[in-house]
Design an enzyme around this catalytic site. Sequence first.
Site, PDB file in Angstrom:
ATOM      1  N   GLY A  31      -4.914   1.696   7.856  1.00 38.16           N
ATOM      2  CA  GLY A  31      -5.973   1.035   8.601  1.00 38.16           C
ATOM      3  C   GLY A  31      -5.737  -0.459   8.716  1.00 38.16           C
ATOM      4  N   ASP A  36       0.851  -1.190   0.000  1.00 39.02           N
ATOM      5  CA  ASP A  36       0.000   0.000   0.000  1.00 39.02           C
ATOM      6  C   ASP A  36       0.886   1.240   0.000  1.00 39.02           C
ATOM      7  OD1 ASP A  36      -1.736   2.107   0.392  1.00 39.02           O
ATOM      8  OD2 ASP A  36      -2.962   1.061   1.875  1.00 39.02           O
TER       9      ASP A  36
END
Length: 287
Positions: free
Chosen positions: A215, A192
């Site tokens: 997250g 990510d």
Amino acid sequence: MVDYAKTRAWRSSEVRHVYTARDTILYALGVGAASGPLDERQLRLVYEKDLVPLPTMATVLASPGAWMRDNAELGINFAKMVHGEQSVQMHAALPSSGILVGKSRVARLVDKGEGKGAIMYVEKELWDETDKRLVAVSEQVLLLRGDGGFSQVSGGDEPAAAPPPVPDRTPDRVVTLPTRPDQAVLYRLSGDLNPLHIDPAVASKAGFQKPILHGLARYGFACRGLVESFCDGDPARLKTIRARMSAPVFPGDTIRLECWRLDDRIAFQARVVERDALVLSHGWATT
């Protein structure tokens, strides 16, 4: 406006993901493993000898990429999308290295109303390429804050059942999980690369005082805490884990995982100690 029929019918092509023991170790480091380097249970997550992956690593394997942004005809406002919940259900032990094939689809699309946004459920199956077995099913619940009101034109799905809250009593077990100041820099090496998690200017533009932790990284921290506390350090014993993302975590924060052992599952939530902020809610897991 979201095109319900086209979005609901979306299916990814098969995503083939070759990964190695090094990738498994990087993921574990990204979620804080080996903070106790003499603990043999933690070493199993980062040492190629008898290496075992955490179940939540399934979230970063064989993913379909930025398909919402790349398929403009779906009408999704990608800039206003927020990751709301995540689940992983294990059907077999995740190999420490190998080749997995990911197949993703939109499983549910719920219209909350014009000006209120929408909720999209994206399911990903992971299949072992070698023996053709289903390894894991993960589900992202995405809040599409700019996309409500489409059901008046093209239909929509019924809401899913709300996850149960944690018990209203003192936790049965509390686990302290420190994060490193460079935690987001480590975690992004698992795939990510959103600059929100490393670039101070991008974070500031988004309204944060500094880059925030992913997250899915805090979700992985919770998984690691559950494995250490309820599975005797054996990730293969954790079968299901689900949680709602409720507030941001900054690298360097201390996460306090609060757990309740119930008859058939573990309920949990997580707070940041420094701000007493609830950062994971409605969590539950099964072993």
